[in-house]
Design an enzyme around this catalytic site. Structure first.
Site: not given
Ligand code: DX5
Ligand code: ZN
Length: 221
Positions: A8, A35, A66, A144, A177, A201
């Site tokens: 991500s 994103d 996404h 987020f 996701d 994460s």
């Molecule tokens: C959520 C995002 C992701 C993702 C990021 O809107 O689409 O890119 O949650 O990773 P985490 O949740 O592990 O910080």
């Molecule tokens: Zn995403």
């Protein structure tokens, strides 16, 4: 289908991006999760098309778009899609989602996917299952990084696995996701997910990204 990792990019330090891309390539990460956000469909803004096009010049890793925008049809042309890219668009974002999916497919990707939020029931996919190549199951309310998984999303992932078997679509991409921690990745791998969005994460949580990617790979073996 082999299990894949989609890193991500919203979680990457923009000032370290060159090194991050090299590390992701050296470790064989499968996709860069992009994103795309408009501040309306989700209360956050994402990276723009110029940044994405520049990114494509600096890495061979395919992109995993996404799309989290209010009017997805209006931005598809900006993306210059390639056949190897993944593209997930939210069921909740288009009044004519089947037409939107067809529009995306016409733009050149082989992997047209539907994304659904935690509160969206799976039954909405019944009429779409034969128009899609994948499902992106949101485990958080999108927009987020760093959020905690919404309760019952693991149970919902089990429902998706049953849904895929019911419609005999074991060929489908099953992406998860949001808060995909090492622990969650193990659980979701056992359930049947095959594409894992790696963010704060997992691979962006430690100073040693090499090690974190290797650890995530063992969780989804
Ligand atoms: C959520 C995002 C992701 C993702 C990021 O809107 O689409 O890119 O949650 O990773 P985490 O949740 O592990 O910080
Ligand atoms: Zn995403």
């Amino acid at each position: 289908m082999n299990n894949r990792i989609s890193a991500s990019l919203m979680c990457a330090d923009p000032f370290e991006l060159k090194n991050t891309l090299k590390c992701l390539e050296d470790n064989g990460v499968d996709y860069l999760h992009i994103d795309i956000m408009d501040g309306k469909f989700v209360p956050n803004l994402g990276i723009g098309s110029d940044y994405i096009n520049a990114l494509k010049k600096h890495t061979s890793i395919p992109l995993d778009y996404h799309i989290m925008v209010k009017d997805p049809d209006s931005i598809i042309d900006l993306l210059d899609l390639r056949h190897q890219d993944l593209v997930s668009v939210h069921y909740e974002s288009s009044f004519q989602i089947q037409r939107t999916l067809e529009n995306i497919r016409r733009k050149g990707t082989d992997n047209v996917m539907i994304a659904i939020n935690p509160a969206t029931p799976l039954c909405v996919l019944e009429e779409l299952i034969y128009y899609i190549d994948g499902i992106n199951l949101l485990m958080v309310n999108p927009g987020f990084a760093g959020q905690k998984m919404v309760d019952n999303c693991i149970k919902k992932a089990e429902k998706v696995a049953r849904f895929i078997r019911k419609f005999k679509r074991e060929d489908i991409i099953f992406e998860v996701d949001g808060n995909i921690s090492f622990e969650h990745a193990k659980i979701l791998n056992n359930i049947g997910a095959n594409t894992f969005v790696a963010g704060t994460s997992s691979i962006f949580c430690k100073s040693d990204m090499d090690k974190a990617i290797k650890e995530l790979k063992t969780c989804i073996k």
